[in-house]
Motif scaffolding. Structure first.
Motif, PDB file in Angstrom:
ATOM      1  N   ARG A   1       0.997  -1.084  -0.020  1.00 28.89           N
ATOM      2  CA  ARG A   1      -0.107   0.022  -0.162  1.00 28.89           C
ATOM      3  C   ARG A   1       0.855   1.693  -0.047  1.00 28.89           C
ATOM      4  N   GLU A   2       1.793   1.200   1.038  1.00 28.67           N
ATOM      5  CA  GLU A   2       2.536   2.352   0.839  1.00 28.67           C
ATOM      6  C   GLU A   2       3.515   3.140  -0.274  1.00 28.67           C
ATOM      7  N   GLU A   3       4.328   1.617  -0.847  1.00 31.27           N
ATOM      8  CA  GLU A   3       4.595   1.772  -2.258  1.00 31.27           C
ATOM      9  C   GLU A   3       4.357   2.713  -3.070  1.00 31.27           C
ATOM     10  N   ILE A   4       2.555   2.092  -2.945  1.00 36.62           N
ATOM     11  CA  ILE A   4       1.546   2.182  -4.156  1.00 36.62           C
ATOM     12  C   ILE A   4       1.674   3.985  -4.319  1.00 36.62           C
ATOM     13  N   LEU A   5       1.248   4.012  -2.762  1.00 37.73           N
ATOM     14  CA  LEU A   5       0.756   5.451  -2.568  1.00 37.73           C
ATOM     15  C   LEU A   5       1.956   6.281  -3.178  1.00 37.73           C
ATOM     16  N   ALA A   6       3.179   6.031  -2.326  1.00 33.77           N
ATOM     17  CA  ALA A   6       3.806   7.011  -2.971  1.00 33.77           C
ATOM     18  C   ALA A   6       4.367   6.629  -4.121  1.00 33.77           C
ATOM     19  N   GLU A   7       4.326   5.721  -5.084  1.00 35.24           N
ATOM     20  CA  GLU A   7       4.490   5.511  -6.751  1.00 35.24           C
ATOM     21  C   GLU A   7       2.993   6.895  -7.687  1.00 35.24           C
ATOM     22  N   CYS A   8       2.127   6.985  -6.405  1.00 31.58           N
ATOM     23  CA  CYS A   8       1.137   7.726  -6.788  1.00 31.58           C
ATOM     24  C   CYS A   8       0.952   9.545  -6.540  1.00 31.58           C
ATOM     25  N   ALA A   9       2.181   9.115  -5.754  1.00 28.45           N
ATOM     26  CA  ALA A   9       1.985  10.582  -5.279  1.00 28.45           C
ATOM     27  C   ALA A   9       3.460  11.421  -6.127  1.00 28.45           C
ATOM     28  N   THR A  10       4.259  11.287  -7.179  1.00 34.54           N
ATOM     29  CA  THR A  10       5.220  11.192  -7.989  1.00 34.54           C
ATOM     30  C   THR A  10       4.350  12.225  -8.751  1.00 34.54           C
ATOM     31  N   VAL A  11       2.660  11.587  -9.803  1.00 35.32           N
ATOM     32  CA  VAL A  11       1.985  12.309 -10.563  1.00 35.32           C
ATOM     33  C   VAL A  11       0.634  12.932 -10.139  1.00 35.32           C
ATOM     34  N   GLY A  12       0.895  13.205  -8.690  1.00 31.74           N
ATOM     35  CA  GLY A  12       0.082  14.276  -7.491  1.00 31.74           C
ATOM     36  C   GLY A  12      -1.270  13.828  -7.843  1.00 31.74           C
ATOM     37  N   ILE A  13      -1.462  12.183  -7.263  1.00 30.83           N
ATOM     38  CA  ILE A  13      -2.408  11.420  -6.960  1.00 30.83           C
ATOM     39  C   ILE A  13      -2.274  11.007  -5.303  1.00 30.83           C
ATOM     40  N   THR A  14      -3.351  11.398  -4.924  1.00 27.30           N
ATOM     41  CA  THR A  14      -3.365  11.003  -2.926  1.00 27.30           C
ATOM     42  C   THR A  14      -5.126  10.053  -3.103  1.00 27.30           C
ATOM     43  N   PRO A  15      -5.157  10.206  -1.930  1.00 25.83           N
ATOM     44  CA  PRO A  15      -6.654   9.439  -1.489  1.00 25.83           C
ATOM     45  C   PRO A  15      -7.767   9.696  -2.054  1.00 25.83           C
ATOM     46  N   ASP A  16      -7.599  10.478  -2.024  1.00 27.57           N
ATOM     47  CA  ASP A  16      -9.115  11.755  -2.764  1.00 27.57           C
ATOM     48  C   ASP A  16      -9.158  12.353  -4.376  1.00 27.57           C
ATOM     49  N   THR A  17      -8.125  12.087  -4.623  1.00 23.65           N
ATOM     50  CA  THR A  17      -7.948  11.763  -5.978  1.00 23.65           C
ATOM     51  C   THR A  17      -8.862  11.266  -7.250  1.00 23.65           C
ATOM     52  N   PRO A  18      -9.618  11.899  -7.537  1.00 28.24           N
ATOM     53  CA  PRO A  18     -10.514  10.721  -8.946  1.00 28.24           C
ATOM     54  C   PRO A  18      -9.432  10.632  -9.413  1.00 28.24           C
ATOM     55  N   VAL A  19      -9.072   9.050 -10.186  1.00 34.67           N
ATOM     56  CA  VAL A  19      -8.478   8.078 -11.287  1.00 34.67           C
ATOM     57  C   VAL A  19      -9.649   7.579 -11.969  1.00 34.67           C
ATOM     58  N   ILE A  20      -9.715   7.730 -13.220  1.00 37.81           N
ATOM     59  CA  ILE A  20     -10.438   7.007 -14.260  1.00 37.81           C
ATOM     60  C   ILE A  20      -8.928   6.667 -15.024  1.00 37.81           C
ATOM     61  N   ILE A  21      -9.335   5.325 -15.379  1.00 38.66           N
ATOM     62  CA  ILE A  21      -7.850   4.419 -15.927  1.00 38.66           C
ATOM     63  C   ILE A  21      -8.488   4.025 -17.000  1.00 38.66           C
ATOM     64  N   TYR A  22      -7.746   3.190 -17.983  1.00 38.75           N
ATOM     65  CA  TYR A  22      -8.136   3.114 -19.252  1.00 38.75           C
ATOM     66  C   TYR A  22      -7.104   2.441 -19.753  1.00 38.75           C
ATOM     67  N   CYS A  23      -6.833   1.557 -21.002  1.00 40.64           N
ATOM     68  CA  CYS A  23      -6.178   0.911 -21.849  1.00 40.64           C
ATOM     69  C   CYS A  23      -6.248   0.502 -23.312  1.00 40.64           C
ATOM     70  N   PHE A  24      -6.542  -0.664 -23.789  1.00 43.48           N
ATOM     71  CA  PHE A  24      -6.595  -0.235 -25.162  1.00 43.48           C
ATOM     72  C   PHE A  24      -8.439  -0.900 -25.087  1.00 43.48           C
ATOM     73  N   LYS A  25      -8.756  -2.133 -24.549  1.00 45.34           N
ATOM     74  CA  LYS A  25     -10.284  -2.954 -24.365  1.00 45.34           C
ATOM     75  C   LYS A  25     -10.501  -2.542 -22.780  1.00 45.34           C
ATOM     76  N   GLY A  26      -9.537  -1.996 -22.108  1.00 44.80           N
ATOM     77  CA  GLY A  26     -10.188  -2.035 -20.435  1.00 44.80           C
ATOM     78  C   GLY A  26      -9.720  -3.529 -19.549  1.00 44.80           C
ATOM     79  N   ALA A  27      -9.184  -4.359 -19.579  1.00 47.27           N
ATOM     80  CA  ALA A  27      -8.458  -5.662 -19.115  1.00 47.27           C
ATOM     81  C   ALA A  27      -7.486  -5.113 -18.881  1.00 47.27           C
ATOM     82  N   ARG A  28      -6.208  -4.929 -18.598  1.00 47.22           N
ATOM     83  CA  ARG A  28      -5.577  -4.159 -18.117  1.00 47.22           C
ATOM     84  C   ARG A  28      -5.883  -3.587 -17.256  1.00 47.22           C
ATOM     85  N   ALA A  29      -6.716  -2.273 -17.732  1.00 44.46           N
ATOM     86  CA  ALA A  29      -6.980  -1.216 -16.513  1.00 44.46           C
ATOM     87  C   ALA A  29      -7.495  -1.622 -15.174  1.00 44.46           C
TER      88      ALA A  29
END
Length: 82
Positions: free
Chosen positions: A15-43
């Motif tokens: 959890r801590e490593e993922i949150l640290a990685e997210c923080a490098t691009v400005g994502i916090t636990p309160d940031t809305p995140v919409i993810i995608y890939c080519f068809k949705g499977a990897r996302a």
């Protein structure tokens, strides 16, 4: 983004490593995140990792790039996302 959330053994980082990685691009636990890939499977893997890490508002754009790129009227940005 998924490659940043996995260890070499293909296990999700802590959890801590993922949150640290997210923080490098400005994502916090309160940031809305919409993810995608080519068809949705990897996302879906990224969705699980972010939710398990405590990101509260994670969604998948189900149509993903496959759907978005078919509509010429929709904007497409170029360059790195961060």
């Amino acid at each position: 983004m998924l490659r940043h959330l996995l260890h070499e053994q293909r296990l999700f980082k802590s959890r801590e490593e993922i949150l640290a990685e997210c923080a490098t691009v400005g994502i916090t636990p309160d940031t809305p995140v919409i993810i995608y890939c080519f068809k949705g499977a990897r996302a879906s893997n990224t969705f699980v990792a972010l939710e398990e890490a405590g990101i509260r508002d994670v969604r998948i754009y189900f149509g993903s790039w496959n759907e978005w790129s078919r509509e010429a009227a929709l904007p497409i940005e170029e360059g790195r996302p961060y």
